[in-house]
Design an enzyme around this catalytic site. Structure first.
Site, PDB file in Angstrom:
ATOM      1  N   HIS A  57      -1.591  -7.703   2.096  1.00  0.00           N
ATOM      2  CA  HIS A  57      -0.966  -6.426   2.448  1.00  0.00           C
ATOM      3  C   HIS A  57       0.479  -6.800   2.826  1.00  0.00           C
ATOM      4  O   HIS A  57       0.838  -6.862   4.003  1.00  0.00           O
ATOM      5  CB  HIS A  57      -1.724  -5.811   3.631  1.00  0.00           C
ATOM      6  CG  HIS A  57      -1.387  -4.383   3.929  1.00  0.00           C
ATOM      7  ND1 HIS A  57      -0.292  -3.719   3.390  1.00  0.00           N
ATOM      8  CD2 HIS A  57      -1.990  -3.477   4.749  1.00  0.00           C
ATOM      9  CE1 HIS A  57      -0.250  -2.484   3.857  1.00  0.00           C
ATOM     10  NE2 HIS A  57      -1.272  -2.311   4.663  1.00  0.00           N
ATOM     11  N   ARG A  74      -1.021   5.222   7.713  1.00  0.00           N
ATOM     12  CA  ARG A  74       0.289   4.638   7.960  1.00  0.00           C
ATOM     13  C   ARG A  74       1.020   4.260   6.671  1.00  0.00           C
ATOM     14  O   ARG A  74       2.168   4.670   6.448  1.00  0.00           O
ATOM     15  CB  ARG A  74       0.154   3.362   8.825  1.00  0.00           C
ATOM     16  CG  ARG A  74      -0.073   3.635  10.282  1.00  0.00           C
ATOM     17  CD  ARG A  74      -0.990   2.580  10.880  1.00  0.00           C
ATOM     18  NE  ARG A  74      -2.326   2.822  10.363  1.00  0.00           N
ATOM     19  CZ  ARG A  74      -3.209   3.615  10.969  1.00  0.00           C
ATOM     20  NH1 ARG A  74      -2.927   4.139  12.118  1.00  0.00           N
ATOM     21  NH2 ARG A  74      -4.393   3.862  10.428  1.00  0.00           N
ATOM     22  N   THR A  75       0.377   3.480   5.807  1.00  0.00           N
ATOM     23  CA  THR A  75       1.085   2.900   4.669  1.00  0.00           C
ATOM     24  C   THR A  75       1.530   3.988   3.693  1.00  0.00           C
ATOM     25  O   THR A  75       2.679   3.987   3.227  1.00  0.00           O
ATOM     26  CB  THR A  75       0.166   1.883   3.958  1.00  0.00           C
ATOM     27  OG1 THR A  75      -0.428   1.050   4.937  1.00  0.00           O
ATOM     28  CG2 THR A  75       0.929   1.049   2.962  1.00  0.00           C
ATOM     29  N   ARG A 107      -2.520   0.823  -3.762  1.00  0.00           N
ATOM     30  CA  ARG A 107      -3.573   0.289  -2.880  1.00  0.00           C
ATOM     31  C   ARG A 107      -4.889   0.388  -3.622  1.00  0.00           C
ATOM     32  O   ARG A 107      -5.190   1.427  -4.246  1.00  0.00           O
ATOM     33  CB  ARG A 107      -3.657   1.059  -1.572  1.00  0.00           C
ATOM     34  CG  ARG A 107      -4.892   0.655  -0.760  1.00  0.00           C
ATOM     35  CD  ARG A 107      -4.919   1.236   0.614  1.00  0.00           C
ATOM     36  NE  ARG A 107      -3.938   0.599   1.484  1.00  0.00           N
ATOM     37  CZ  ARG A 107      -3.890   0.772   2.806  1.00  0.00           C
ATOM     38  NH1 ARG A 107      -4.764   1.568   3.400  1.00  0.00           N
ATOM     39  NH2 ARG A 107      -2.984   0.169   3.533  1.00  0.00           N
ATOM     40  N   LYS A 145     -13.483  10.801 -14.104  1.00  0.00           N
ATOM     41  CA  LYS A 145     -14.116  10.920 -15.433  1.00  0.00           C
ATOM     42  C   LYS A 145     -14.232   9.552 -16.105  1.00  0.00           C
ATOM     43  O   LYS A 145     -14.545   9.465 -17.290  1.00  0.00           O
ATOM     44  CB  LYS A 145     -13.272  11.842 -16.313  1.00  0.00           C
ATOM     45  CG  LYS A 145     -13.125  13.253 -15.774  1.00  0.00           C
ATOM     46  CD  LYS A 145     -12.142  14.030 -16.652  1.00  0.00           C
ATOM     47  CE  LYS A 145     -11.631  15.252 -15.920  1.00  0.00           C
ATOM     48  NZ  LYS A 145     -10.428  15.817 -16.541  1.00  0.00           N
TER      49      LYS A 145
HETATM   50  N1   CP Z   1      -2.239  -0.751   8.565  1.00  0.00           N
HETATM   51  C1   CP Z   1      -2.619   0.024   7.545  1.00  0.00           C
HETATM   52  O1   CP Z   1      -2.592  -0.413   6.386  1.00  0.00           O
HETATM   53  O2   CP Z   1      -3.005   1.292   7.871  1.00  0.00           O
HETATM   54  P1   CP Z   1      -3.451   2.420   6.832  1.00  0.00           P
HETATM   55  O3   CP Z   1      -4.764   1.982   6.221  1.00  0.00           O
HETATM   56  O4   CP Z   1      -3.566   3.682   7.623  1.00  0.00           O
HETATM   57  O5   CP Z   1      -2.389   2.497   5.772  1.00  0.00           O
END
Ligand code: CP
Length: 330
Positions: free
Chosen positions: A142, A64-65, A114, A92
């Site tokens: 998040h 999603r993100t 992320r 590496k």
């Molecule tokens: N909700 C969420 O962060 O989903 P993903 O890990 O698929 O990005």
């Protein structure tokens, strides 16, 4: 936009909801309202970030993100690069900071990051000159998930203040729970954390959540129930004796759902463990807002990219998003 005339978004980075004010949160949601209309046009693009470059740097998997940030950047006419960690020189031994600085040296304006380590986005923001947007750092935060959750709740109820929101399950490992807590509290909601003691330390009460270990004590009272994914990859075996027992005590089963308010709003950040924290019947049922969360995530991420870019560029006046016209049809 917030009513206070002196308000102005000033955050070059979006790292956490703990550091945002009520006006900041409203500003993201109101900007997202303006951008949502763009997705209904036949030509789903506006030139708000034309000439800017956005790089997705995901050191953890995502559906999603990652997709949502790519689409958001594309709808704002930015160039988007999906940096693939698995095929990069990280294998590496190149460090996070060196990787980011090398990517930035190619003329990048916004890094969307992320990483499995809490604090990684903060570290990056101090090491690079461009904007950094946190797309999830370990169990810390998040922020865009929290913002899209609030946006979806506001859209459903027309308000956030006064609502009772239960966040249920694997709280200890959840960055979504933390981001939701900060933002929901600021916006005047009551936040109830429910989970097994091994996955819900009592110390969460000090952050402002009400802590419960019995879901059935609260399930009938709440307006929103946000079911968290059980993060099996982060859980030690001693914290989690039996999946079946977890579902019996903390799952949103069909039987437990009958004791919810009739109009309870069911949420889940995804990805779901169907049949463990939530039954398919509920996830796909009429009370579910799970796919609406995903749709709204696009507008919220457009707003987030737009606002950090505005702050980085420090324009004289905030741009009027709603004034950007739809291109004439051919
Ligand atoms: N909700 C969420 O962060 O989903 P993903 O890990 O698929 O990005």
């Amino acid at each position: 936009m917030p009513n206070t005339h002196s308000y102005r978004w000033t955050h070059k980075h979006l790292l956490s909801l703990e550091e945002l004010s009520v006006d900041d949160i409203k500003s993201v949601m109101d900007t997202a309202d303006s951008f949502k209309e763009v997705s209904t046009r036949s030509v789903k693009k506006i030139p708000a970030l034309r000439g800017k470059v956005v790089v997705n740097m995901f050191f953890e998997d995502s559906t999603r993100t990652r997709t949502s940030f790519s689409l958001a950047a594309s709808r704002l006419s930015a160039d988007i690069v999906d940096f693939s960690v698995k095929t990069s020189s990280v294998s590496k031994g190149e460090t996070l900071i060196d990787t980011a600085r090398n990517i930035e040296a190619m003329g990048v304006d916004i890094i969307v990051a992320r990483h499995p380590a809490s604090g990684a986005a903060y570290l990056l923001s101090r090491a690079v000159k461009c904007s950094v947007v946190n797309a999830g750092d370990g169990a810390h935060e998040h922020p865009t998930q929290g913002l899209l959750d609030l946006y979806t709740i506001r859209e459903r109820f027309g308000k956030i203040a006064g609502l009772k929101v239960a966040i249920v399950g694997d709280i200890a490992n959840s960055r979504v729970a933390r981001s939701n807590l900060w933002a929901l509290k600021k916006m005047g909601a009551e936040v109830i954390f429910v989970g097994p003691p091994t996955l819900l330390p009592r110390s969460f009460a000090q952050l402002g959540a009400k802590v419960f270990y019995d879901l059935d004590e609260v399930i009938g009272e709440v307006d929103v129930v946000n079911m968290l994914r059980v993060q099996f990859e982060r859980i030690k075996s001693s914290q989690f004796p039996s999946v079946r027992e977890f579902t019996q005590l903390y799952g949103l089963t069909s039987e437990r759902f009958t004791r919810c308010k009739k109009d309870v709003f069911v949420m889940h950040p995804g990805p779901m463990n169907r049949g463990i924290e939530i039954s398919s019947h509920i996830a796909d049922g009429p009370n579910s807002g799970i796919l609406t969360q995903v749709s709204n995530g696009l507008a919220v991420r457009m707003a987030s990219l737009f606002l950090v870019s505005q702050a980085a560029g420090a324009p004289a006046e905030p741009a009027k998003v709603s004034a950007v016209p739809e291109p004439a049809k051919a």
